[in-house]
Design a protein around this motif. Structure first.
Motif, PDB file in Angstrom:
ATOM      1  N   ALA A  27       0.857  -1.191   0.000  1.00 35.96           N
ATOM      2  CA  ALA A  27       0.000   0.000   0.000  1.00 35.96           C
ATOM      3  C   ALA A  27       0.889   1.236   0.000  1.00 35.96           C
ATOM      4  O   ALA A  27       0.778   2.094   0.871  1.00 35.96           O
ATOM      5  CB  ALA A  27      -0.926  -0.031   1.208  1.00 35.96           C
ATOM      6  N   GLU A  28       1.785   1.312  -0.984  1.00 34.94           N
ATOM      7  CA  GLU A  28       2.751   2.394  -1.036  1.00 34.94           C
ATOM      8  C   GLU A  28       2.838   3.033  -2.426  1.00 34.94           C
ATOM      9  O   GLU A  28       3.915   3.101  -3.023  1.00 34.94           O
ATOM     10  CB  GLU A  28       4.130   1.881  -0.617  1.00 34.94           C
ATOM     11  CG  GLU A  28       4.158   1.332   0.791  1.00 34.94           C
ATOM     12  CD  GLU A  28       5.476   0.632   1.125  1.00 34.94           C
ATOM     13  OE1 GLU A  28       6.343   0.504   0.241  1.00 34.94           O
ATOM     14  OE2 GLU A  28       5.621   0.231   2.278  1.00 34.94           O
ATOM     15  N   PRO A  29       1.729   3.522  -2.956  1.00 36.87           N
ATOM     16  CA  PRO A  29       1.819   4.182  -4.257  1.00 36.87           C
ATOM     17  C   PRO A  29       2.596   5.491  -4.121  1.00 36.87           C
ATOM     18  O   PRO A  29       2.569   6.147  -3.085  1.00 36.87           O
ATOM     19  CB  PRO A  29       0.358   4.451  -4.622  1.00 36.87           C
ATOM     20  CG  PRO A  29      -0.340   4.551  -3.308  1.00 36.87           C
ATOM     21  CD  PRO A  29       0.375   3.588  -2.396  1.00 36.87           C
ATOM     22  N   LYS A  30       3.300   5.841  -5.159  1.00 37.98           N
ATOM     23  CA  LYS A  30       4.074   7.083  -5.203  1.00 37.98           C
ATOM     24  C   LYS A  30       3.822   7.760  -6.549  1.00 37.98           C
ATOM     25  O   LYS A  30       3.527   7.099  -7.540  1.00 37.98           O
ATOM     26  CB  LYS A  30       5.582   6.793  -5.091  1.00 37.98           C
ATOM     27  CG  LYS A  30       5.997   6.011  -3.871  1.00 37.98           C
ATOM     28  CD  LYS A  30       6.033   6.888  -2.668  1.00 37.98           C
ATOM     29  CE  LYS A  30       6.536   6.081  -1.467  1.00 37.98           C
ATOM     30  NZ  LYS A  30       5.929   6.451  -0.239  1.00 37.98           N
ATOM     31  N   LEU A  31       3.974   9.065  -6.575  1.00 38.16           N
ATOM     32  CA  LEU A  31       3.944   9.764  -7.853  1.00 38.16           C
ATOM     33  C   LEU A  31       5.185   9.341  -8.625  1.00 38.16           C
ATOM     34  O   LEU A  31       6.271   9.215  -8.057  1.00 38.16           O
ATOM     35  CB  LEU A  31       3.936  11.279  -7.656  1.00 38.16           C
ATOM     36  CG  LEU A  31       2.738  11.888  -6.936  1.00 38.16           C
ATOM     37  CD1 LEU A  31       2.869  13.405  -6.889  1.00 38.16           C
ATOM     38  CD2 LEU A  31       1.431  11.484  -7.583  1.00 38.16           C
ATOM     39  N   ALA A  32       5.047   9.144  -9.916  1.00 41.79           N
ATOM     40  CA  ALA A  32       6.163   8.718 -10.743  1.00 41.79           C
ATOM     41  C   ALA A  32       7.076   9.887 -11.109  1.00 41.79           C
ATOM     42  O   ALA A  32       8.208   9.680 -11.542  1.00 41.79           O
ATOM     43  CB  ALA A  32       5.661   8.025 -12.007  1.00 41.79           C
ATOM     44  N   LYS A  33       6.566  11.106 -10.963  1.00 38.74           N
ATOM     45  CA  LYS A  33       7.377  12.307 -11.158  1.00 38.74           C
ATOM     46  C   LYS A  33       6.904  13.354 -10.175  1.00 38.74           C
ATOM     47  O   LYS A  33       5.886  13.173  -9.509  1.00 38.74           O
ATOM     48  CB  LYS A  33       7.325  12.806 -12.602  1.00 38.74           C
ATOM     49  CG  LYS A  33       6.008  12.727 -13.311  1.00 38.74           C
ATOM     50  CD  LYS A  33       6.172  13.133 -14.771  1.00 38.74           C
ATOM     51  CE  LYS A  33       5.109  12.526 -15.635  1.00 38.74           C
ATOM     52  NZ  LYS A  33       5.179  12.963 -17.013  1.00 38.74           N
ATOM     53  N   GLU A  34       7.631  14.435 -10.082  1.00 37.46           N
ATOM     54  CA  GLU A  34       7.258  15.482  -9.136  1.00 37.46           C
ATOM     55  C   GLU A  34       5.892  16.055  -9.479  1.00 37.46           C
ATOM     56  O   GLU A  34       5.529  16.159 -10.654  1.00 37.46           O
ATOM     57  CB  GLU A  34       8.303  16.594  -9.146  1.00 37.46           C
ATOM     58  CG  GLU A  34       9.634  16.174  -8.565  1.00 37.46           C
ATOM     59  CD  GLU A  34      10.619  17.329  -8.517  1.00 37.46           C
ATOM     60  OE1 GLU A  34      10.188  18.471  -8.250  1.00 37.46           O
ATOM     61  OE2 GLU A  34      11.809  17.075  -8.746  1.00 37.46           O
ATOM     62  N   SER A  35       5.164  16.456  -8.454  1.00 40.32           N
ATOM     63  CA  SER A  35       3.807  16.972  -8.657  1.00 40.32           C
ATOM     64  C   SER A  35       3.793  18.213  -9.546  1.00 40.32           C
ATOM     65  O   SER A  35       2.837  18.425 -10.281  1.00 40.32           O
ATOM     66  CB  SER A  35       3.131  17.262  -7.318  1.00 40.32           C
ATOM     67  OG  SER A  35       3.875  18.202  -6.572  1.00 40.32           O
ATOM     68  N   LYS A  36       4.844  18.994  -9.524  1.00 40.47           N
ATOM     69  CA  LYS A  36       4.886  20.182 -10.386  1.00 40.47           C
ATOM     70  C   LYS A  36       5.101  19.818 -11.854  1.00 40.47           C
ATOM     71  O   LYS A  36       4.892  20.640 -12.734  1.00 40.47           O
ATOM     72  CB  LYS A  36       5.927  21.184  -9.899  1.00 40.47           C
ATOM     73  CG  LYS A  36       7.354  20.700  -9.979  1.00 40.47           C
ATOM     74  CD  LYS A  36       8.292  21.726  -9.389  1.00 40.47           C
ATOM     75  CE  LYS A  36       9.697  21.154  -9.348  1.00 40.47           C
ATOM     76  NZ  LYS A  36      10.600  22.025  -8.623  1.00 40.47           N
ATOM     77  N   ILE A  57       3.471  17.184 -13.268  1.00 43.14           N
ATOM     78  CA  ILE A  57       2.242  16.530 -13.729  1.00 43.14           C
ATOM     79  C   ILE A  57       1.193  17.604 -13.955  1.00 43.14           C
ATOM     80  O   ILE A  57       0.833  18.326 -13.027  1.00 43.14           O
ATOM     81  CB  ILE A  57       1.739  15.502 -12.703  1.00 43.14           C
ATOM     82  CG1 ILE A  57       2.781  14.402 -12.488  1.00 43.14           C
ATOM     83  CG2 ILE A  57       0.400  14.910 -13.150  1.00 43.14           C
ATOM     84  CD1 ILE A  57       2.448  13.446 -11.344  1.00 43.14           C
ATOM     85  N   THR A  58       0.721  17.721 -15.185  1.00 43.32           N
ATOM     86  CA  THR A  58      -0.308  18.715 -15.476  1.00 43.32           C
ATOM     87  C   THR A  58      -1.680  18.060 -15.454  1.00 43.32           C
ATOM     88  O   THR A  58      -1.809  16.838 -15.576  1.00 43.32           O
ATOM     89  CB  THR A  58      -0.096  19.373 -16.858  1.00 43.32           C
ATOM     90  OG1 THR A  58      -0.332  18.383 -17.878  1.00 43.32           O
ATOM     91  CG2 THR A  58       1.293  19.970 -16.992  1.00 43.32           C
ATOM     92  N   LEU A  59      -2.692  18.900 -15.326  1.00 44.63           N
ATOM     93  CA  LEU A  59      -4.054  18.374 -15.414  1.00 44.63           C
ATOM     94  C   LEU A  59      -4.307  17.782 -16.793  1.00 44.63           C
ATOM     95  O   LEU A  59      -5.067  16.819 -16.920  1.00 44.63           O
ATOM     96  CB  LEU A  59      -5.075  19.469 -15.111  1.00 44.63           C
ATOM     97  CG  LEU A  59      -5.089  20.023 -13.692  1.00 44.63           C
ATOM     98  CD1 LEU A  59      -6.295  20.931 -13.499  1.00 44.63           C
ATOM     99  CD2 LEU A  59      -5.066  18.935 -12.652  1.00 44.63           C
ATOM    100  N   VAL A 106      -1.903  24.042 -15.556  1.00 45.11           N
ATOM    101  CA  VAL A 106      -2.142  23.826 -14.125  1.00 45.11           C
ATOM    102  C   VAL A 106      -1.483  22.509 -13.736  1.00 45.11           C
ATOM    103  O   VAL A 106      -1.757  21.464 -14.324  1.00 45.11           O
ATOM    104  CB  VAL A 106      -3.654  23.774 -13.806  1.00 45.11           C
ATOM    105  CG1 VAL A 106      -3.884  23.483 -12.335  1.00 45.11           C
ATOM    106  CG2 VAL A 106      -4.336  25.068 -14.220  1.00 45.11           C
ATOM    107  N   SER A 107      -0.613  22.583 -12.747  1.00 42.25           N
ATOM    108  CA  SER A 107       0.078  21.374 -12.295  1.00 42.25           C
ATOM    109  C   SER A 107      -0.637  20.752 -11.103  1.00 42.25           C
ATOM    110  O   SER A 107      -1.441  21.412 -10.424  1.00 42.25           O
ATOM    111  CB  SER A 107       1.523  21.690 -11.898  1.00 42.25           C
ATOM    112  OG  SER A 107       1.556  22.411 -10.678  1.00 42.25           O
ATOM    113  N   LEU A 108      -0.323  19.514 -10.861  1.00 42.12           N
ATOM    114  CA  LEU A 108      -0.837  18.841  -9.668  1.00 42.12           C
ATOM    115  C   LEU A 108      -0.380  19.604  -8.422  1.00 42.12           C
ATOM    116  O   LEU A 108      -1.135  19.721  -7.456  1.00 42.12           O
ATOM    117  CB  LEU A 108      -0.373  17.386  -9.633  1.00 42.12           C
ATOM    118  CG  LEU A 108      -0.801  16.578  -8.428  1.00 42.12           C
ATOM    119  CD1 LEU A 108      -2.324  16.475  -8.336  1.00 42.12           C
ATOM    120  CD2 LEU A 108      -0.166  15.196  -8.463  1.00 42.12           C
TER     121      LEU A 108
END
Length: 146
Positions: free
Chosen positions: A61-70, A72-74, A126-128
């Motif tokens: 139960a350890e999902p992570k973003l694959a790249k930085e939130s900035k 990732i765009t909408l 718009v980024s995450l």
């Protein structure tokens, strides 16, 4: 006809993963926040993983973003979950002999396409991270009112 919430639910999942990255993030926990079923969350996470937006390990139960939130765009999220689905749908069953029925599809189609492109351009800007920061500001405002 029910409107799809896949896009907003996917943004919700990504923001939840980032904000609660230090916790065990089961699909049940995430589903509780969205108020949907864990099955829906797992399906969306599978789609997001396939699009390279999250990384998961089977059985954890350890999902992570694959790249930085900035980064990732909408638009990235939209294209991952909705592909090139129409934002607006035209009624194709109109009377071609009527002034309105015979022209509405062409006229509205042009406006719908303009609106779609405007929305997609906005999504691309718009980024995450922007969404996450706004969520955290809204939470601070709520807490200040308490």
């Amino acid at each position: 006809m029910r409107v799809s919430t896949r896009f907003s639910d996917s943004i919700h999942i990504l923001a939840f993963i980032e904000i609660y990255q230090e916790k065990k993030l089961s699909s049940e926990l995430i589903a509780n926040s969205i108020e949907t079923s864990p099955v829906v969350v797992r399906r969306l996470m599978s789609t997001l993983r396939g699009a390279g937006l999250i990384a998961t390990k089977k059985g954890t139960a350890e999902p992570k973003l694959a790249k930085e939130s900035k980064q990732i765009t909408l638009l990235d999220v939209y294209l991952a979950v909705e592909k090139d689905r129409q934002l607006f749908t035209l009624d194709t069953n109109t009377n071609p002999e009527c002034i309105v029925g015979g022209n509405i599809q062409k006229v509205l189609g042009a406006y719908y396409e303009d609106a779609k492109m405007a929305a997609l351009r906005k999504f691309n800007n718009v980024s995450l991270q922007d969404i996450i920061e706004s969520i955290l500001v809204e939470q601070k405002i709520k807490q200040a009112k308490e």
